[in-house]
Write an enzyme that holds these catalytic residues in place. Sequence first.
Site, short mmCIF file in Angstrom:
data_model
loop_
_atom_site.label_atom_id
_atom_site.label_comp_id
_atom_site.label_asym_id
_atom_site.label_seq_id
_atom_site.Cartn_x
_atom_site.Cartn_y
_atom_site.Cartn_z
NE ARG A 29 -6.46 -5.23 5.14
CZ ARG A 29 -5.81 -4.61 4.16
NH1 ARG A 29 -6.47 -3.86 3.32
NH2 ARG A 29 -4.52 -4.76 3.98
NE ARG A 68 -2.19 -4.27 -1.88
CZ ARG A 68 -1.86 -3.73 -0.70
NH1 ARG A 68 -0.94 -4.28 0.05
NH2 ARG A 68 -2.46 -2.64 -0.26
CD GLU A 71 -9.75 -0.67 6.28
OE1 GLU A 71 -8.55 -0.39 6.19
OE2 GLU A 71 -10.49 -0.79 5.29
N GLY A 117 0.83 -1.21 0.00
CA GLY A 117 0.00 0.00 0.00
C GLY A 117 0.86 1.25 0.00
CB THR A 123 2.63 0.69 6.21
OG1 THR A 123 1.25 0.47 6.53
CG2 THR A 123 3.44 0.40 7.47
NE ARG A 181 -3.86 2.68 1.00
CZ ARG A 181 -3.08 1.98 1.83
NH1 ARG A 181 -1.89 2.42 2.16
NH2 ARG A 181 -3.50 0.82 2.30
CG ASP A 229 -2.00 -0.17 8.00
OD1 ASP A 229 -2.89 0.69 7.84
OD2 ASP A 229 -1.89 -1.18 7.29
CG ASP A 239 0.82 -2.73 10.75
OD1 ASP A 239 1.73 -2.11 10.16
OD2 ASP A 239 0.07 -3.54 10.18
NE ARG A 257 15.19 15.64 -1.79
CZ ARG A 257 15.78 16.07 -0.66
NH1 ARG A 257 15.57 15.44 0.48
NH2 ARG A 257 16.56 17.13 -0.70
CG ASP A 310 2.60 -6.56 7.74
OD1 ASP A 310 2.15 -6.04 6.70
OD2 ASP A 310 1.88 -7.18 8.55
N GLY A 311 4.06 -6.99 4.78
CA GLY A 311 4.10 -7.94 3.67
C GLY A 311 5.36 -7.75 2.83
P1 ATP Z 1 0.41 -2.43 3.62
O1 ATP Z 1 0.78 -2.59 5.08
O2 ATP Z 1 0.25 -1.01 3.26
O3 ATP Z 1 -0.71 -3.30 3.17
P2 ATP Z 1 2.32 -4.38 2.74
O4 ATP Z 1 3.75 -4.25 2.35
O5 ATP Z 1 2.02 -5.12 4.00
O6 ATP Z 1 1.70 -2.91 2.79
P3 ATP Z 1 1.29 -6.58 1.14
O7 ATP Z 1 0.30 -6.57 0.03
O8 ATP Z 1 1.00 -7.40 2.33
O9 ATP Z 1 1.50 -5.03 1.54
O10 ATP Z 1 2.69 -7.05 0.55
C1 ATP Z 1 3.27 -6.41 -0.59
C2 ATP Z 1 3.93 -7.43 -1.47
O11 ATP Z 1 4.99 -8.07 -0.74
C3 ATP Z 1 3.03 -8.58 -1.91
O12 ATP Z 1 2.23 -8.25 -3.02
C4 ATP Z 1 4.09 -9.64 -2.29
O13 ATP Z 1 4.64 -9.38 -3.55
C5 ATP Z 1 5.17 -9.40 -1.22
N1 ATP Z 1 4.97 -10.36 -0.13
C6 ATP Z 1 4.13 -10.28 0.90
N2 ATP Z 1 4.18 -11.38 1.68
C7 ATP Z 1 5.07 -12.22 1.07
C8 ATP Z 1 5.56 -13.53 1.34
N3 ATP Z 1 5.13 -14.22 2.40
N4 ATP Z 1 6.47 -14.05 0.49
C9 ATP Z 1 6.90 -13.35 -0.57
N5 ATP Z 1 6.47 -12.14 -0.89
C10 ATP Z 1 5.58 -11.56 -0.10
#
Ligand code: ATP
Length: 328
Positions: free
Chosen positions: A177, A77, A228, A16, A131, A261, A133, A135, A26, A108-109
């Site tokens: 979330r 994503r 949410e 996100g 992020t 955002r 969030d 979190d 930058r 975190d993802g």
């Molecule tokens: P936000 O907190 O704003 O949602 P985020 O970084 O947590 O941001 P995610 O959609 O959870 O957003 O993760 C972003 C991308 O990171 C995913 O689309 C994927 O490409 C990669 N990713 C997330 N989890 C994994 C995983 N377990 N293994 C490999 N790649 C991952």
Amino acid sequence: MEPKTIKRIGVLTSGGDAPGMNAAIRAVVRAGFYYNLEMYGIYRGYEGMIQDDIKKLESKNIAHVLERGGTFLKSARSSEFRTPEGRKKAYDNLVKHGIDALVIIGGDGSLTGAHLFYNEYGIPSIGLPGTIDNDLAGTDLTIGFDTACNTAIEAIDKIRDTATSHDRLFFVEVMGRDAGFIAINAGIGSAAAATLIPEKKMPIERLVERLKARTKAMKSSNIVIVAEGGKSGGAVEIAAKIKKELPYYDIKVTILGHLQRGGAPSSLDRVLASKLGVFAVEGLMQGKYDVMAGIINNKVVFTPIAKAIVGHKEVDEDDFRIAKILST
Ligand code: ATP
């Protein structure tokens, strides 16, 4: 770890988008130039890494981006990056461009992906918490959180005007979330009648009691903030339940959604992103790999990514208490 010689750093934003991501990019790129490194932009997050959407960055690419919301590298994503085949393609593209280190800006993802990729290919990498969030463990604040709170509060102030003029009860849904940080901050910062967050269940009966008490106290407007991912449902659901219990109220629902955002990053987010960006490059040069740079007690600290992603940060108990005291 013994530092490897680094010549080319690739930077990407993933997941996100968050205000301040541009300021972070930058800072990473400027710091790279300062240390005579070559800097590459990896567009559209991991998806762009897989599809070879990678370009060398020049000074002009980062001119006038500090103050802009969103991310000029774009974010995405990528489901393919979750597969070993996808990550192999991504690695091959980094090798093709001679990129020998990475800075990953995301939630975190994104950091989970970075950790996995580091374990598989050992490419020196550092994550930055980008992020709204807030979190992630290992940092008091994430890049984008402060701006998102400011945006939410500014919007709620406007809603307050109409709520007061018509003695209305508003349910305002904010993002979050799994985490109630934006909600609890918006609740305290906008004098909400109640704040409902994913971490705590507030029974509908208790909310009804609170609203009845406020009616007795002749409060001219009532705003309830709902994250949410609230345990009792989103704002629409809760408003419907309250309408049944308190039919005399003129109830309205506003979902702030993606406007949280957007927008120019706040001063706090600009400075945070700038500090972390510089530290990320210096950390890579010092051999700090597979870590996230964060801010704790106003000092930049490096936390192993594995810890930053598992240690889901909790909303401070004092913040709950304060929100409750100030809403009665
Ligand atoms: P936000 O907190 O704003 O949602 P985020 O970084 O947590 O941001 P995610 O959609 O959870 O957003 O993760 C972003 C991308 O990171 C995913 O689309 C994927 O490409 C990669 N990713 C997330 N989890 C994994 C995983 N377990 N293994 C490999 N790649 C991952």
